[in-house]
Design an enzyme around this catalytic site. Structure first.
Site, PDB file in Angstrom:
ATOM      1  N   HIS A 212       0.814  -1.219   0.000  1.00 17.28           N
ATOM      2  CA  HIS A 212       0.000   0.000   0.000  1.00 17.28           C
ATOM      3  C   HIS A 212       0.848   1.270   0.000  1.00 17.28           C
ATOM      4  O   HIS A 212       0.493   2.253  -0.639  1.00 17.28           O
ATOM      5  CB  HIS A 212      -0.947   0.007   1.199  1.00 17.28           C
ATOM      6  CG  HIS A 212      -2.007  -1.046   1.110  1.00 17.28           C
ATOM      7  ND1 HIS A 212      -2.885  -1.116   0.058  1.00 17.28           N
ATOM      8  CD2 HIS A 212      -2.304  -2.085   1.917  1.00 17.28           C
ATOM      9  CE1 HIS A 212      -3.688  -2.154   0.231  1.00 17.28           C
ATOM     10  NE2 HIS A 212      -3.355  -2.762   1.357  1.00 17.28           N
TER      11      HIS A 212
ATOM     12  N   HIS B 126      -8.860   9.377 -35.204  1.00 18.21           N
ATOM     13  CA  HIS B 126      -7.435   9.097 -34.946  1.00 18.21           C
ATOM     14  C   HIS B 126      -7.140   9.307 -33.472  1.00 18.21           C
ATOM     15  O   HIS B 126      -6.570  10.324 -33.092  1.00 18.21           O
ATOM     16  CB  HIS B 126      -6.578  10.033 -35.791  1.00 18.21           C
ATOM     17  CG  HIS B 126      -5.124   9.625 -35.836  1.00 18.21           C
ATOM     18  ND1 HIS B 126      -4.224   9.949 -34.851  1.00 18.21           N
ATOM     19  CD2 HIS B 126      -4.428   8.910 -36.741  1.00 18.21           C
ATOM     20  CE1 HIS B 126      -3.032   9.480 -35.173  1.00 18.21           C
ATOM     21  NE2 HIS B 126      -3.121   8.846 -36.292  1.00 18.21           N
TER      22      HIS B 126
END
Ligand SMILES: [Zn+2]
Length: 440
Positions: A266, A345
């Site tokens: 963590h 695109h």
């Protein structure tokens, strides 16, 4: 797929479940509520006066020991990573996680109960674009405990993780692309695991009252203790990936990048989330429309159009912000999401085509050529481009500074220009262009 990637999503209706909280052992019920666009994920403490909420943001991170705790003021919510992982991976951008205790129910120690509650609530699209954080440059975190996290550019959100226990026992590796289907099938069912030597002192101090073999796998030496059999041979690395997804959800935007994690925890995950969040605010600050230097020696769009024959959508320079002598100038192009090339695109992943950056360089260089020839009766034709390199993607919201320098203008037939495009102080593309002059 639970959700189409282009839109933000919330849940369809309120749904919840109850259980035991890991650290206090108290009974807790959790309810997911829909939330409006750009709300993000917030936790609500229904058990406290005024029902305070806490933003699931890295700025609110408090502690990372054994679990991820966030807080605002004196209010805390512990062990947020599993519910956040499920919301994020299943494609929920906006929701309120309401609880009547300081910790979600631990369930079976996996992400499964949260996936089930999200499934019951349903996932619905909202009328706003989802926010993505594209990793543009490699980032890396290394902690004293030996955790290493590397984040690389990628068009998808991927995690490749290596987990290793004490003495490198239980070393496991898995690489996945994080999608709702992959998460639900491969990651969510993986349960929390703990090492006996780590939890023994906590059990002695009565700090994990809700902990049991029903919600965690306990590793003692070479043996694995759990109520039910292992759900995957490599269940541990899968749970590590679950925790990474949950901790990185604190960035608040969807990440497009590849996380390579070795022995993550963590603390390291949170450190990476913090670095990403920093990068995100740095970009937001740069993306603010900067006032362009006023006219001195520059050209506005009308003047540019009186020189160049190009017109929208093929005019690739908005302004010339300055000349340096007769041979250098800088043009500016602001790239918006409305550019006609973005829808194709690419769908869902807009990137400015490199060839259009070369075109922008050619147009800025042509303006220099025009100044030099001082004649509108001749026109410079773009003949060739050498050493063209595309170094970084140009994305909607970017402002491109197009630098052009005439390096050769032999006689009156040929000219060469060295050009490069800059976004956020980094060169995104470059090339050397050759022109010839012809009478109109
Ligand atoms: Zn966990």
């Amino acid at each position: 797929m639970a959700a189409t990637p282009e839109f933000q999503h919330t849940i369809g209706k309120v749904a919840g479940f109850s259980g035991t909280s890991l650290h206090t052992g108290a009974k807790v019920s959790l309810k997911l509520h829909p939330a409006p666009i750009d709300h993000g994920i917030k936790f609500k403490r229904k058990d406290l006066q005024d029902e305070p909420t806490i933003d699931a943001k890295i700025e609110n991170l408090k502690t990372v020991e054994r679990a991820t705790t966030i807080g605002e003021g004196s209010v805390r919510v512990h062990t947020v990573e599993h519910v956040l992982a499920a919301l994020s991976a299943m494609g929920v951008d906006n929701a309120i996680v309401e609880m009547d205790a300081n910790e979600p129910p631990i369930g079976d120690g996996s992400g499964q109960p949260y996936v089930e509650v999200i499934r019951r609530a349903g996932i619905v699209p909202q009328e706003a674009a989802r926010k993505f954080l594209d990793v543009r440059e490699p980032m890396h975190i290394e902690s004293k405990s030996g955790a290493m996290l590397i984040l690389l550019p990628d068009s998808k959100f991927r995690i490749s993780c290596t987990q290793a226990g004490p003495g490198n026992r239980f070393t496991q590796y898995l690489s996945i692309e994080v999608t709702p289907a992959v998460f639900e099938r491969e990651i969510a069912p993986a349960r929390t695991f703990v090492y006996y030597e780590d939890v023994q002192p906590l059990m002695d101090k009565n700090l994990i009252k809700g902990g049991s073999l029903e919600n965690a796998i306990v590793v003692r030496g070479d043996s694995v203790l759990s109520k039910e059999p292992m759900r995957f041979d490599d269940e541990f690395v899968r749970h590590k990936i679950l925790d990474i997804i949950g901790d990185l959800a604190l960035v608040g935007q969807r990440i497009r990048g590849h996380v390579i994690a070795v022995k993550p925890g963590h603390a390291a995950n949170a450190e990476l989330a913090r670095a990403l969040s920093k990068e995100q605010s740095r970009r937001a600050a740069i993306a603010m429309p900067k006032p362009l230097p006023p006219g001195e020696g520059g050209l506005g769009s009308d003047e540019i159009m009186s020189i160049l024959p190009h017109r929208y959508p093929f005019l690739m320079v908005d302004r010339i912000v300055g000349f340096e002598g007769d041979t250098k100038c800088i043009g500016v192009k602001t790239v918006t999401i409305n550019e006609p090339f973005f829808p194709g695109h690419f769908p869902g992943h807009p990137v400015m085509p490199g060839v259009l950056q070369v075109e922008a360089m050619a147009q800025v260089a042509s303006i220099l050529l025009f100044k030099l020839s001082k004649s509108a009766s001749r026109i410079g034709y773009f003949m060739s481009a050498d050493g063209v390199k595309f170094r970084k993607p140009v994305l909607p919201g970017d402002t491109i500074y197009i630098h052009a320098e005439l390096t050769k203008h032999r006689g009156d037939r040929l000219a060469k220009a060295k050009c490069h495009c800059v976004v956020n102080d980094a060169v995104v593309s470059e090339g050397e262009l050759m022109f010839t002059f012809l009478d109109k």
